[in-house]
Design an enzyme around this catalytic site. Structure first.
Site, PDB file in Angstrom:
ATOM      1  N   LYS A  41       7.976  -1.649  -0.596  1.00  0.00           N
ATOM      2  CA  LYS A  41       7.219  -0.833   0.370  1.00  0.00           C
ATOM      3  C   LYS A  41       8.155  -0.242   1.430  1.00  0.00           C
ATOM      4  CE  LYS A  41       4.170   0.643   3.264  1.00  0.00           C
ATOM      5  NZ  LYS A  41       2.965   1.366   3.166  1.00  0.00           N
ATOM      6  N   GLU A  96      -2.229   9.019   4.738  1.00  0.00           N
ATOM      7  CA  GLU A  96      -3.361   9.462   5.547  1.00  0.00           C
ATOM      8  C   GLU A  96      -3.675  10.905   5.176  1.00  0.00           C
ATOM      9  OE1 GLU A  96      -3.392   8.664   9.747  1.00  0.00           O
ATOM     10  OE2 GLU A  96      -1.983   7.023   9.467  1.00  0.00           O
ATOM     11  N   CYS A 143       3.738   5.039  10.067  1.00  0.00           N
ATOM     12  CA  CYS A 143       4.475   4.225   9.093  1.00  0.00           C
ATOM     13  C   CYS A 143       5.974   4.459   9.056  1.00  0.00           C
ATOM     14  CB  CYS A 143       3.887   4.462   7.703  1.00  0.00           C
ATOM     15  SG  CYS A 143       2.123   4.193   7.666  1.00  0.00           S
ATOM     16  N   GLY A 146      11.218  20.205   9.203  1.00  0.00           N
ATOM     17  CA  GLY A 146      10.261  20.269  10.300  1.00  0.00           C
ATOM     18  C   GLY A 146      10.767  19.566  11.539  1.00  0.00           C
ATOM     19  N   GLY A 150       6.792  11.673  11.441  1.00  0.00           N
ATOM     20  CA  GLY A 150       6.002  10.960  12.445  1.00  0.00           C
ATOM     21  C   GLY A 150       4.991  10.068  11.748  1.00  0.00           C
ATOM     22  N   ASN A 196       9.244   3.905   1.779  1.00  0.00           N
ATOM     23  CA  ASN A 196       9.042   4.677   3.012  1.00  0.00           C
ATOM     24  C   ASN A 196      10.373   5.117   3.616  1.00  0.00           C
ATOM     25  OD1 ASN A 196       6.317   4.690   2.879  1.00  0.00           O
ATOM     26  ND2 ASN A 196       5.948   3.423   4.670  1.00  0.00           N
ATOM     27  N   GLU A 231       0.841  -1.195   0.000  1.00  0.00           N
ATOM     28  CA  GLU A 231       0.000   0.000   0.000  1.00  0.00           C
ATOM     29  C   GLU A 231       0.879   1.250   0.000  1.00  0.00           C
ATOM     30  OE1 GLU A 231      -3.505   0.308   0.026  1.00  0.00           O
ATOM     31  OE2 GLU A 231      -2.526   2.173  -0.522  1.00  0.00           O
ATOM     32  N   ARG A 286      -0.527   9.156  16.258  1.00  0.00           N
ATOM     33  CA  ARG A 286       0.603   8.241  16.395  1.00  0.00           C
ATOM     34  C   ARG A 286       1.911   8.914  15.974  1.00  0.00           C
ATOM     35  NH1 ARG A 286      -1.844   3.093  13.430  1.00  0.00           N
ATOM     36  NH2 ARG A 286      -2.907   4.770  12.303  1.00  0.00           N
ATOM     37  N   LEU A 305      -0.752   4.553  -0.064  1.00  0.00           N
ATOM     38  CA  LEU A 305      -1.578   5.739   0.193  1.00  0.00           C
ATOM     39  C   LEU A 305      -1.114   6.486   1.443  1.00  0.00           C
ATOM     40  CD1 LEU A 305      -3.561   5.051   2.788  1.00  0.00           C
ATOM     41  CD2 LEU A 305      -4.831   3.810   1.077  1.00  0.00           C
TER      42      LEU A 305
HETATM   43  C1  UGA Z   1       3.454   7.470   4.351  1.00  0.00           C
HETATM   44  C2  UGA Z   1       3.839   7.397   2.868  1.00  0.00           C
HETATM   45  O1  UGA Z   1       3.947   8.705   2.327  1.00  0.00           O
HETATM   46  C3  UGA Z   1       2.819   6.576   2.078  1.00  0.00           C
HETATM   47  O2  UGA Z   1       3.238   6.444   0.732  1.00  0.00           O
HETATM   48  C4  UGA Z   1       2.688   5.183   2.716  1.00  0.00           C
HETATM   49  O3  UGA Z   1       1.689   4.412   2.068  1.00  0.00           O
HETATM   50  C5  UGA Z   1       2.280   5.362   4.175  1.00  0.00           C
HETATM   51  O4  UGA Z   1       3.291   6.141   4.860  1.00  0.00           O
HETATM   52  C6  UGA Z   1       2.182   3.976   4.778  1.00  0.00           C
HETATM   53  O5  UGA Z   1       3.209   3.296   4.875  1.00  0.00           O
HETATM   54  O6  UGA Z   1       1.064   3.523   5.035  1.00  0.00           O
HETATM   55  P1  UGA Z   1       1.780   9.004   5.787  1.00  0.00           P
HETATM   56  O7  UGA Z   1       2.478   8.446   6.979  1.00  0.00           O
HETATM   57  O8  UGA Z   1       0.300   9.039   5.745  1.00  0.00           O
HETATM   58  O9  UGA Z   1       2.233   8.194   4.450  1.00  0.00           O
HETATM   59  O10 UGA Z   1       2.226  10.512   5.669  1.00  0.00           O
HETATM   60  P2  UGA Z   1       3.212  11.444   4.836  1.00  0.00           P
HETATM   61  O11 UGA Z   1       2.411  12.532   4.248  1.00  0.00           O
HETATM   62  O12 UGA Z   1       4.094  10.710   3.927  1.00  0.00           O
HETATM   63  O13 UGA Z   1       4.080  12.073   6.037  1.00  0.00           O
HETATM   64  C7  UGA Z   1       4.881  11.271   6.905  1.00  0.00           C
HETATM   65  C8  UGA Z   1       5.626  12.130   7.885  1.00  0.00           C
HETATM   66  O14 UGA Z   1       6.650  12.887   7.247  1.00  0.00           O
HETATM   67  C9  UGA Z   1       4.753  13.192   8.586  1.00  0.00           C
HETATM   68  O15 UGA Z   1       5.170  13.278   9.927  1.00  0.00           O
HETATM   69  C10 UGA Z   1       5.051  14.483   7.856  1.00  0.00           C
HETATM   70  O16 UGA Z   1       4.857  15.620   8.645  1.00  0.00           O
HETATM   71  C11 UGA Z   1       6.525  14.276   7.546  1.00  0.00           C
HETATM   72  N1  UGA Z   1       6.984  15.031   6.365  1.00  0.00           N
HETATM   73  C12 UGA Z   1       6.463  14.756   5.154  1.00  0.00           C
HETATM   74  C13 UGA Z   1       7.976  16.008   6.515  1.00  0.00           C
HETATM   75  O17 UGA Z   1       8.473  16.270   7.636  1.00  0.00           O
HETATM   76  N2  UGA Z   1       8.414  16.654   5.399  1.00  0.00           N
HETATM   77  C14 UGA Z   1       7.914  16.393   4.160  1.00  0.00           C
HETATM   78  O18 UGA Z   1       8.367  17.040   3.177  1.00  0.00           O
HETATM   79  C15 UGA Z   1       6.918  15.429   4.038  1.00  0.00           C
END
Ligand code: UGA
Length: 436
Positions: free
Chosen positions: A202, A153, A258, A251, A255, A206, A149, A325, A151
């Site tokens: 996967k 959140e 995943c 940032g 977090g 990540n 997966e 989380r 996607l």
């Molecule tokens: C992440 C992956 O992006 C998805 O592709 C994957 O499917 C998902 O994990 C999973 O394994 O289920 P998600 O955790 O929903 O998705 O969120 P992201 O938008 O990717 O952000 C992850 C973390 O990185 C957040 O804490 C966000 O604040 C941080 N982040 C993201 C940054 O600090 N800088 C960025 O440029 C992008």
């Protein structure tokens, strides 16, 4: 086709609803009766844009139903998708007990030649273990596949409907064809690989994204001390097509449910192979220490946090979700309270009830107050921490929090505010790696 999706967490519900929207007959299966009761009424147990509408639409057409009965969901299913949680073990490995429990529970009801697909994030080699579990309970012929997966959140429905790619890890042509047919409406590139490669893809995706974030945070820290501005640096290097300006805003560190878990698990696999000193161990360390380092710096700026009033804006780990989380708030708030600060917090969707499980002790002691409305927030805070980049929080007129009689700091942990404007409002500004 008839599809059963086991596990009605975040991935399971979205997956079930999207496949149902293609016209398939889909069962969402979970052993949690309370969750199933809610889902039957199209109530989503978490905050995810567009999902409730999709549930209503697909349930109205009778394409989607929810049950706690393995027999009901599995007996007619051509395809069974396992989307249960895979929590980490204490030493950073992965605990597959829920995946195995599903395999054993579904086995007695399997239809001949059904395909069992593992969507949960699992290490390479897991399908062999799943096969053994199923075979221990049935003589029926079945096929196995891995379907990771990707996607995110907060944009899960949109990501599922418009994926960059679909990765199918299967062991035979019939399974590749069935899963190819299922995803044809998405018109996305389909990558056909062996199951082990799908599983590793996967983790690698990540961990790479987590590494990008860690990398840019490190560069930001050097910028802050050296007169460079990270946003200018990003704009300069982003033109290089090999690098790009996307997905590395600096940032508080990554977090969510995943990245932290997947990086730790990769570090653990590598350690088990004898490579104790590996890249993933370092990424995890740097990310884990980050908030403490930021707080040490901010503490010096505000003259210590003892008896200071702090306004925290944003509790969820990212916008458009109520997921706490590994959210920065869950590290900043306890640390600040330990340093004897008084916290007032606001989040557009995380209210007292959702926050209770994580912040209960602080809410009860009164060291943390979560306000429901922006209008209820104080204008006498010594410092404001903008922790989550919700659109309503980055577009705010912060002069509403300005108290003319004392100096106030605004810590913009996501670099989403204009430092010039913030200073005009009368705050002292500190972003991440910015000069202002
Ligand atoms: C992440 C992956 O992006 C998805 O592709 C994957 O499917 C998902 O994990 C999973 O394994 O289920 P998600 O955790 O929903 O998705 O969120 P992201 O938008 O990717 O952000 C992850 C973390 O990185 C957040 O804490 C966000 O604040 C941080 N982040 C993201 C940054 O600090 N800088 C960025 O440029 C992008």
């Amino acid at each position: 086709m008839t599809i059963a999706v086991i596990g009605t967490g975040f991935v399971g519900v979205v997956t079930a609803a999207v496949y149902a929207s293609f016209g398939h007959k889909v069962f969402g299966l979970d052993i949690d009766q309370k969750k199933i009761n809610k889902l039957k009424k199209s109530q989503v147990p978490f905050h995810e844009p567009q999902l409730e509408d999709l549930l209503k639409e697909t349930q109205k057409k009778n394409h989607l139903s929810f049950t706690t009965s393995y027999q009901e969901a599995i007996q007619s299913a051509d395809l069974i998708i396992v989307a249960v949680g895979t929590p980490s073990t204490i030493d950073g490995g992965v605990d597959l007990k829920y995946v195995f429990a599903c395999a054993e529970s579904l086995a007695p009801y399997l239809k001949s030649e059904a395909v069992v697909v593992v969507k949960s994030t699992v290490p390479p080699g897991t399908l062999d273990l799943v096969r053994d579990k199923i075979k221990s309970r049935t003589k029926t012929k079945f096929n196995l596949a891995s379907l990771p997966e990707f996607l995110r959140e907060g944009s899960a429905v949109n990501d599922t409907l418009h994926p960059d790619r679909i990765v199918i890890g299967a062991e035979n042509q019939t399974t590749f064809e069935l899963l190819g047919e299922l995803h044809a409406p998405l018109k996305a590139p389909i990558v056909r690989v062996r199951p082990e490669s799908a599983q590793m893809a996967k983790y690698a995706a990540n961990a790479y994204l987590a590494m990008r974030i860690t990398f840019i945070n490190q560069v930001a820290d050097i910028c802050e001390k050296s007169g460079a501005d990270i946003e200018e640096v990003i704009s300069a290097i982003g033109y290089d097509k090999r690098i790009g300006a996307h997905y590395w805003y600096p940032g508080p560190g990554y977090g969510g449910s995943c990245f932290p878990k997947d990086v730790k698990e990769l570090a653990h696999f590598f350690k088990q192979m004898g490579k104790t000193d590996n890249l993933f161990v370092k990424i995890n360390q740097l990310n884990s220490y980050r908030i403490n380092l930021l707080l040490t710096d901010y503490g010096r700026k505000v003259g210590g946090f003892k008896d200071k009033q702090i306004l925290v804006l944003g509790l969820s780990f990212k916008p458009n979700t109520d997921d706490l989380r590994e959210a920065p708030s869950t590290k900043f708030i306890p640390q600040l309270i330990k340093l004897r600060a008084q916290i007032i917090a606001f989040d557009p969707v995380v209210k007292q009830k959702t926050a209770q499980a994580v912040f209960g002790q602080y809410l009860e002691s009164g060291s943390l107050i979560i306000e429901d409305e922006l209008d209820d927030l104080t204008n006498s805070a010594d410092a404001i921490f903008l922790l989550t980049e919700w659109s309503e929080l980055i577009s705010l007129d912060y002069s509403r929090f300005r108290n003319g009689t004392k100096p106030q700091w605004l810590f913009d942990i996501r670099n989403r505010l204009n430092p010039v404007q913030v200073r005009k409002w009368g705050f002292k500004y500190q972003g991440i790696g910015r000069q202002g």
